[in-house]
Motif scaffolding. Structure first.
Motif, PDB file in Angstrom:
ATOM      1  N   LYS A  63      22.697  56.718 -75.146  1.00 54.98           N
ATOM      2  CA  LYS A  63      22.702  56.767 -76.604  1.00 54.98           C
ATOM      3  C   LYS A  63      21.313  56.450 -77.145  1.00 54.98           C
ATOM      4  O   LYS A  63      20.658  55.512 -76.700  1.00 54.98           O
ATOM      5  N   GLU A  64      20.893  57.233 -78.112  1.00 54.74           N
ATOM      6  CA  GLU A  64      19.613  56.995 -78.764  1.00 54.74           C
ATOM      7  C   GLU A  64      19.680  55.685 -79.545  1.00 54.74           C
ATOM      8  O   GLU A  64      20.648  55.408 -80.233  1.00 54.74           O
ATOM      9  N   ILE A  65      18.635  54.878 -79.403  1.00 57.44           N
ATOM     10  CA  ILE A  65      18.537  53.601 -80.098  1.00 57.44           C
ATOM     11  C   ILE A  65      17.505  53.768 -81.204  1.00 57.44           C
ATOM     12  O   ILE A  65      16.357  54.096 -80.931  1.00 57.44           O
ATOM     13  N   ILE A  66      17.920  53.559 -82.437  1.00 56.95           N
ATOM     14  CA  ILE A  66      17.014  53.722 -83.574  1.00 56.95           C
ATOM     15  C   ILE A  66      16.410  52.364 -83.901  1.00 56.95           C
ATOM     16  O   ILE A  66      17.136  51.392 -84.107  1.00 56.95           O
ATOM     17  N   LEU A  67      15.072  52.322 -83.930  1.00 62.85           N
ATOM     18  CA  LEU A  67      14.362  51.077 -84.193  1.00 62.85           C
ATOM     19  C   LEU A  67      13.271  51.276 -85.232  1.00 62.85           C
ATOM     20  O   LEU A  67      12.653  52.335 -85.282  1.00 62.85           O
ATOM     21  N   THR A  68      13.042  50.241 -86.020  1.00 61.72           N
ATOM     22  CA  THR A  68      11.859  50.231 -86.876  1.00 61.72           C
ATOM     23  C   THR A  68      10.704  49.712 -86.023  1.00 61.72           C
ATOM     24  O   THR A  68      10.916  49.229 -84.898  1.00 61.72           O
ATOM     25  N   GLN A  69       9.482  49.753 -86.546  1.00 61.35           N
ATOM     26  CA  GLN A  69       8.331  49.226 -85.810  1.00 61.35           C
ATOM     27  C   GLN A  69       8.527  47.743 -85.505  1.00 61.35           C
ATOM     28  O   GLN A  69       8.213  47.285 -84.406  1.00 61.35           O
ATOM     29  N   ASP A  70       9.049  46.971 -86.481  1.00 64.11           N
ATOM     30  CA  ASP A  70       9.296  45.539 -86.268  1.00 64.11           C
ATOM     31  C   ASP A  70      10.334  45.318 -85.169  1.00 64.11           C
ATOM     32  O   ASP A  70      10.180  44.428 -84.330  1.00 64.11           O
ATOM     33  N   GLY A  71      11.383  46.113 -85.192  1.00 66.55           N
ATOM     34  CA  GLY A  71      12.429  45.995 -84.179  1.00 66.55           C
ATOM     35  C   GLY A  71      11.901  46.298 -82.789  1.00 66.55           C
ATOM     36  O   GLY A  71      12.236  45.606 -81.826  1.00 66.55           O
ATOM     37  N   LEU A  72      11.067  47.323 -82.684  1.00 61.99           N
ATOM     38  CA  LEU A  72      10.446  47.675 -81.407  1.00 61.99           C
ATOM     39  C   LEU A  72       9.604  46.513 -80.896  1.00 61.99           C
ATOM     40  O   LEU A  72       9.704  46.115 -79.733  1.00 61.99           O
ATOM     41  N   LYS A  73       8.801  45.945 -81.769  1.00 53.74           N
ATOM     42  CA  LYS A  73       7.919  44.837 -81.390  1.00 53.74           C
ATOM     43  C   LYS A  73       8.735  43.636 -80.894  1.00 53.74           C
ATOM     44  O   LYS A  73       8.404  43.026 -79.880  1.00 53.74           O
ATOM     45  N   LYS A  74       9.823  43.310 -81.591  1.00 50.55           N
ATOM     46  CA  LYS A  74      10.656  42.174 -81.193  1.00 50.55           C
ATOM     47  C   LYS A  74      11.292  42.389 -79.821  1.00 50.55           C
ATOM     48  O   LYS A  74      11.337  41.477 -78.995  1.00 50.55           O
ATOM     49  N   LEU A  75      11.797  43.609 -79.572  1.00 46.69           N
ATOM     50  CA  LEU A  75      12.407  43.887 -78.272  1.00 46.69           C
ATOM     51  C   LEU A  75      11.371  43.833 -77.161  1.00 46.69           C
ATOM     52  O   LEU A  75      11.640  43.300 -76.083  1.00 46.69           O
ATOM     53  N   MET A  82      17.193  50.239 -73.608  1.00 40.55           N
ATOM     54  CA  MET A  82      17.072  50.433 -75.050  1.00 40.55           C
ATOM     55  C   MET A  82      15.693  50.997 -75.399  1.00 40.55           C
ATOM     56  O   MET A  82      15.585  51.933 -76.196  1.00 40.55           O
ATOM     57  N   LEU A  83      14.663  50.429 -74.821  1.00 38.99           N
ATOM     58  CA  LEU A  83      13.299  50.889 -75.113  1.00 38.99           C
ATOM     59  C   LEU A  83      13.070  52.306 -74.607  1.00 38.99           C
ATOM     60  O   LEU A  83      12.374  53.097 -75.238  1.00 38.99           O
ATOM     61  N   ARG A  84      13.670  52.627 -73.468  1.00 35.91           N
ATOM     62  CA  ARG A  84      13.537  53.982 -72.908  1.00 35.91           C
ATOM     63  C   ARG A  84      14.199  55.025 -73.823  1.00 35.91           C
ATOM     64  O   ARG A  84      13.739  56.153 -73.921  1.00 35.91           O
ATOM     65  N   ASN A  85      15.272  54.629 -74.497  1.00 35.27           N
ATOM     66  CA  ASN A  85      16.021  55.555 -75.348  1.00 35.27           C
ATOM     67  C   ASN A  85      15.728  55.364 -76.833  1.00 35.27           C
ATOM     68  O   ASN A  85      16.474  55.836 -77.684  1.00 35.27           O
ATOM     69  N   ALA A  86      14.639  54.668 -77.136  1.00 27.72           N
ATOM     70  CA  ALA A  86      14.332  54.327 -78.525  1.00 27.72           C
ATOM     71  C   ALA A  86      13.735  55.506 -79.286  1.00 27.72           C
ATOM     72  O   ALA A  86      12.955  56.285 -78.748  1.00 27.72           O
ATOM     73  N   ARG A  87      14.159  55.616 -80.528  1.00 32.35           N
ATOM     74  CA  ARG A  87      13.508  56.519 -81.487  1.00 32.35           C
ATOM     75  C   ARG A  87      12.986  55.620 -82.587  1.00 32.35           C
ATOM     76  O   ARG A  87      13.744  54.908 -83.245  1.00 32.35           O
ATOM     77  N   ILE A  88      11.678  55.638 -82.768  1.00 31.94           N
ATOM     78  CA  ILE A  88      11.027  54.734 -83.709  1.00 31.94           C
ATOM     79  C   ILE A  88      10.948  55.390 -85.085  1.00 31.94           C
ATOM     80  O   ILE A  88      10.499  56.523 -85.217  1.00 31.94           O
ATOM     81  N   ILE A  89      11.400  54.650 -86.090  1.00 33.06           N
ATOM     82  CA  ILE A  89      11.301  55.098 -87.473  1.00 33.06           C
ATOM     83  C   ILE A  89       9.998  54.535 -88.031  1.00 33.06           C
ATOM     84  O   ILE A  89       9.846  53.322 -88.150  1.00 33.06           O
ATOM     85  N   ASN A  90       9.070  55.413 -88.323  1.00 36.22           N
ATOM     86  CA  ASN A  90       7.811  54.978 -88.919  1.00 36.22           C
ATOM     87  C   ASN A  90       8.001  54.805 -90.413  1.00 36.22           C
ATOM     88  O   ASN A  90       8.821  55.483 -91.028  1.00 36.22           O
ATOM     89  N   ASN A  91       7.218  53.932 -91.003  1.00 33.96           N
ATOM     90  CA  ASN A  91       7.310  53.661 -92.435  1.00 33.96           C
ATOM     91  C   ASN A  91       7.068  54.927 -93.255  1.00 33.96           C
ATOM     92  O   ASN A  91       7.630  55.089 -94.336  1.00 33.96           O
ATOM     93  N   ASP A  92       6.253  55.865 -92.739  1.00 27.61           N
ATOM     94  CA  ASP A  92       5.978  57.120 -93.452  1.00 27.61           C
ATOM     95  C   ASP A  92       7.244  57.972 -93.597  1.00 27.61           C
ATOM     96  O   ASP A  92       7.358  58.770 -94.514  1.00 27.61           O
ATOM     97  N   GLU A  93       8.171  57.824 -92.641  1.00 28.04           N
ATOM     98  CA  GLU A  93       9.396  58.631 -92.644  1.00 28.04           C
ATOM     99  C   GLU A  93      10.427  58.115 -93.651  1.00 28.04           C
ATOM    100  O   GLU A  93      11.393  58.803 -93.948  1.00 28.04           O
ATOM    101  N   VAL A  94      10.245  56.884 -94.122  1.00 33.49           N
ATOM    102  CA  VAL A  94      11.229  56.278 -95.021  1.00 33.49           C
ATOM    103  C   VAL A  94      11.098  56.908 -96.405  1.00 33.49           C
ATOM    104  O   VAL A  94      10.041  56.879 -97.023  1.00 33.49           O
ATOM    105  N   ASP A  95      12.194  57.480 -96.850  1.00 32.71           N
ATOM    106  CA  ASP A  95      12.244  58.168 -98.136  1.00 32.71           C
ATOM    107  C   ASP A  95      12.688  57.167 -99.207  1.00 32.71           C
ATOM    108  O   ASP A  95      13.627  56.411 -98.984  1.00 32.71           O
TER     109      ASP A  95
END
Length: 158
Positions: free
Chosen positions: A4-16, A70-83
């Motif tokens: 399963k794809e794991i959706i993370l923000t930049q902060d979430g990625l850093k914490k993991l 989780m990190l292998r399956n992570a999709r990072i949401i960049n702040n630029d993508e936030v609408d």
């Protein structure tokens, strides 16, 4: 079987990543030392210190495997993508409970970094699912175990 794809923000990625590094570099050594000391006490078949240390070691190794997956399956949401026009993962949303007139601020995140105590709610939670993709000013019905709550989306920001 697809992971399963794991959706993370930049902060979430850093914490993991930080948690994984701590487990690998610090916790593994600490528990190995505890096992070594416990073995020094003699018979390990009835040694509670040894048993506790082995259980902790199993937990740490399991968590390392989980984090790596989780990190292998992570999709990072960049702040630029936030609408800021519609609610999306990474958005911070201010909603008003129309019955009690309470105002709450939530950040929508993936399930891996949800933390209700920090007002980070999952995109799969009842509130997250109800407001995802909605515009400012929209009134949504949120199905919760206690019934239906009506929220009005007051503002959306990054």
């Amino acid at each position: 079987m697809n992971d399963k794809e794991i959706i993370l923000t930049q902060d979430g990625l850093k914490k993991l990543e930080e948690e994984l590094e701590t487990l690998k570099s610090v916790k593994r050594r600490e528990v190995a030392e505890r096992i070594k000391v416990a073995i020094g006490y003699g018979d390990i078949s009835e040694n509670s210190e040894y048993e506790d240390a082995k259980n902790e070691q199993a937990f740490i190794e399991g968590r390392i495997i989980t984090l790596e997956k989780m990190l292998r399956n992570a999709r990072i949401i960049n702040n630029d993508e936030v609408d800021i026009d519609t609610v999306s993962i990474g958005s911070t949303v201010i909603v008003e409970d129309l019955e009690f007139k309470d105002t709450m601020e939530y950040t929508i995140v993936g399930t891996a970094e949800a933390d209700p105590l920090q007002n980070k709610i999952s995109n799969e939670s009842p509130v997250g699912r109800a407001i995802l993709g909605k515009d400012k000013g929209t009134i949504v019905d949120v199905n919760v175990p206690a019934g239906v709550i009506k929220y009005k989306i007051l503002d959306i920001k990054k």
